[in-house]
Design an enzyme around this catalytic site. Structure first.
Site, PDB file in Angstrom:
ATOM      1  N   CYS A   1       9.897   5.267   3.354  1.00  0.00           N
ATOM      2  CA  CYS A   1      10.783   4.117   3.155  1.00  0.00           C
ATOM      3  C   CYS A   1      11.781   4.131   4.296  1.00  0.00           C
ATOM      4  O   CYS A   1      12.504   5.124   4.480  1.00  0.00           O
ATOM      5  CB  CYS A   1      11.495   4.243   1.804  1.00  0.00           C
ATOM      6  SG  CYS A   1      12.787   3.019   1.500  1.00  0.00           S
TER       7      CYS A   1
ATOM      8  N   ASP B   1       8.936   6.091  -2.053  1.00  0.00           N
ATOM      9  CA  ASP B   1       9.376   4.794  -1.548  1.00  0.00           C
ATOM     10  C   ASP B   1      10.205   4.113  -2.639  1.00  0.00           C
ATOM     11  O   ASP B   1      10.069   4.426  -3.826  1.00  0.00           O
ATOM     12  CB  ASP B   1       8.195   3.911  -1.164  1.00  0.00           C
ATOM     13  CG  ASP B   1       8.637   2.607  -0.500  1.00  0.00           C
ATOM     14  OD1 ASP B   1       9.123   2.676   0.644  1.00  0.00           O
ATOM     15  OD2 ASP B   1       8.538   1.551  -1.122  1.00  0.00           O
ATOM     16  N   SER B   2      11.030   3.182  -2.220  1.00  0.00           N
ATOM     17  CA  SER B   2      11.841   2.446  -3.192  1.00  0.00           C
ATOM     18  C   SER B   2      10.984   1.533  -4.060  1.00  0.00           C
ATOM     19  O   SER B   2      11.435   1.069  -5.105  1.00  0.00           O
ATOM     20  CB  SER B   2      12.905   1.613  -2.466  1.00  0.00           C
ATOM     21  OG  SER B   2      12.297   0.698  -1.576  1.00  0.00           O
TER      22      SER B   2
ATOM     23  N   THR C   1      14.508   2.330   4.734  1.00  0.00           N
ATOM     24  CA  THR C   1      15.904   2.274   4.301  1.00  0.00           C
ATOM     25  C   THR C   1      16.381   3.645   3.839  1.00  0.00           C
ATOM     26  O   THR C   1      17.475   4.088   4.206  1.00  0.00           O
ATOM     27  CB  THR C   1      16.077   1.242   3.174  1.00  0.00           C
ATOM     28  OG1 THR C   1      15.612  -0.037   3.628  1.00  0.00           O
ATOM     29  CG2 THR C   1      17.534   1.119   2.772  1.00  0.00           C
TER      30      THR C   1
ATOM     31  N   CYS D   1       9.542  -1.706   8.265  1.00  0.00           N
ATOM     32  CA  CYS D   1       9.555  -1.734   6.801  1.00  0.00           C
ATOM     33  C   CYS D   1       8.112  -1.601   6.370  1.00  0.00           C
ATOM     34  O   CYS D   1       7.232  -2.294   6.903  1.00  0.00           O
ATOM     35  CB  CYS D   1      10.161  -3.024   6.263  1.00  0.00           C
ATOM     36  SG  CYS D   1      10.046  -3.190   4.463  1.00  0.00           S
ATOM     37  N   THR D   2       7.863  -0.723   5.418  1.00  0.00           N
ATOM     38  CA  THR D   2       6.474  -0.433   5.053  1.00  0.00           C
ATOM     39  C   THR D   2       5.820  -1.557   4.266  1.00  0.00           C
ATOM     40  O   THR D   2       4.608  -1.521   4.028  1.00  0.00           O
ATOM     41  CB  THR D   2       6.398   0.880   4.252  1.00  0.00           C
ATOM     42  OG1 THR D   2       7.341   0.832   3.167  1.00  0.00           O
ATOM     43  CG2 THR D   2       6.729   2.066   5.147  1.00  0.00           C
ATOM     44  N   HIS D   3       6.580  -2.573   3.873  1.00  0.00           N
ATOM     45  CA  HIS D   3       5.986  -3.776   3.274  1.00  0.00           C
ATOM     46  C   HIS D   3       5.322  -4.669   4.330  1.00  0.00           C
ATOM     47  O   HIS D   3       4.340  -5.358   4.057  1.00  0.00           O
ATOM     48  CB  HIS D   3       7.057  -4.624   2.573  1.00  0.00           C
ATOM     49  CG  HIS D   3       7.491  -4.124   1.240  1.00  0.00           C
ATOM     50  ND1 HIS D   3       8.188  -2.954   1.076  1.00  0.00           N
ATOM     51  CD2 HIS D   3       7.330  -4.646  -0.002  1.00  0.00           C
ATOM     52  CE1 HIS D   3       8.446  -2.789  -0.213  1.00  0.00           C
ATOM     53  NE2 HIS D   3       7.938  -3.795  -0.882  1.00  0.00           N
TER      54      HIS D   3
ATOM     55  N   GLU E   1       6.531  -8.818  -2.549  1.00  0.00           N
ATOM     56  CA  GLU E   1       6.449  -8.215  -3.875  1.00  0.00           C
ATOM     57  C   GLU E   1       6.135  -9.246  -4.960  1.00  0.00           C
ATOM     58  O   GLU E   1       5.693  -8.886  -6.050  1.00  0.00           O
ATOM     59  CB  GLU E   1       7.734  -7.454  -4.195  1.00  0.00           C
ATOM     60  CG  GLU E   1       7.931  -6.252  -3.281  1.00  0.00           C
ATOM     61  CD  GLU E   1       8.677  -5.120  -3.923  1.00  0.00           C
ATOM     62  OE1 GLU E   1       9.393  -5.370  -4.916  1.00  0.00           O
ATOM     63  OE2 GLU E   1       8.546  -3.978  -3.431  1.00  0.00           O
TER      64      GLU E   1
ATOM     65  N   GLY F   1      17.164  -2.311   0.214  1.00  0.00           N
ATOM     66  CA  GLY F   1      17.637  -2.818   1.492  1.00  0.00           C
ATOM     67  C   GLY F   1      19.080  -3.270   1.563  1.00  0.00           C
ATOM     68  O   GLY F   1      19.731  -3.091   2.586  1.00  0.00           O
TER      69      GLY F   1
END
Length: 272
Positions: free
Chosen positions: A74, A11-12, A76, A193-195, A159, A44
């Site tokens: 991710c 993931d980023s 993106t 989005c995995t967030h 984040e 992103g």
């Protein structure tokens, strides 16, 4: 003899840990290496070429660590780099390795979550602008109408651990309202989005009760389990000691502090 190849999870930044958590819960027997490219996150808003370059570098690093199979956890990276890696880089340099993403598994099952055949996609600008979900869903279910909304403020809020504060409510309500204004018949919203699963408690208060809010972790984990059953030539190469390693391109101490929020338990990382 049992091989020891780990499954790579990329993931980023931190978000892929929500997918990793679901994969590890579903398939605890395998060895895993997680890599977060936190030093260059978020992806992103980057151009296609930059995202492809960064993603390929991280995939190749995981290959060097012995991974035969890498999951791009991710959206993106899956939207902007996966196809090129699969079609150009793997055949030319890594014909025995495999790289999978999170978009196709979600698109394959999205029909079972909607009655009205109208769904909403919430993601980063990069994911939304790529049109990847719209194209993939249309391949499987041309009768589904897809509405999209980019949410550029959500990842920074998460984040910085500000997502559950009242100050985040404006941006949560704003993007949700923009999506729902596109159609009164949306009955399924995919958090692409995995967030975003970390916002689930607040999103459930914003969206009407009849809307299915989908996160990707369990969908991707189920898809991976099926993939390994269909591909014993890959599965047989995987290590089965239940070992998990975590790496970051950023500062490990910072990563560890934030990562536990996404993974659901304390962990210790190393710098790649």
């Amino acid at each position: 003899m049992q091989n020891s190849s780990p499954i790579g999870i990329f993931d980023s930044g931190y978000g892929g840990l929500t997918v990793f958590r679901s994969i590890a819960d579903r398939l605890p027997q395998y060895n895993y290496i997680y890599l977060g490219d936190n030093a260059r996150s978020p992806y992103g808003d980057h151009a296609f070429d930059i995202i492809y370059k960064y993603t390929l570098e991280c995939v190749e690093w995981l290959f060097d660590k012995g991974c035969q199979l890498v999951i791009l956890a991710c959206n993106t990276a899956s939207a902007k780099a996966l196809r090129t890696i699969q079609q150009r880089d793997l055949p030319a340099k890594y014909p025995e390795r495999r790289v999978l993403g999170v978009i196709r598994p979600t698109a394959e099952v999205i029909d079972s979550y909607t009655l009205t055949k109208q769904i909403g996609i919430m993601g980063t600008r990069g994911t939304v602008n790529s049109q990847s979900y719209l194209l993939e869903i249309n391949k499987f279910f041309p009768d589904i109408t897809v509405y999209q909304q980019s949410c550029p403020m959500w990842v920074p809020l998460i984040e910085n651990n500000e997502h559950l504060q009242t100050g985040a409510d404006f941006f949560i309500n704003e993007y949700c309202n923009r999506l729902m204004e596109q159609s009164d018949d949306i009955d399924c919203v995919l958090l692409a989005c995995t967030h975003y699963p970390l916002l689930l408690s607040k999103l459930k208060k914003v969206f009407p009760d009849y809307i299915n809010i989908l996160t990707q972790g369990e969908i991707v984990a189920s898809s991976l389990a099926g993939y390994l059953e269909r591909h014993p030539e890959i599965e047989q190469k995987l290590g089965k000691n239940g070992h998990k390693s975590f790496y970051t391109s950023g500062d490990p101490l910072t990563f560890d502090e934030h990562a536990s929020i996404f993974f659901g338990e304390a962990l210790r990382s190393e710098q790649m």
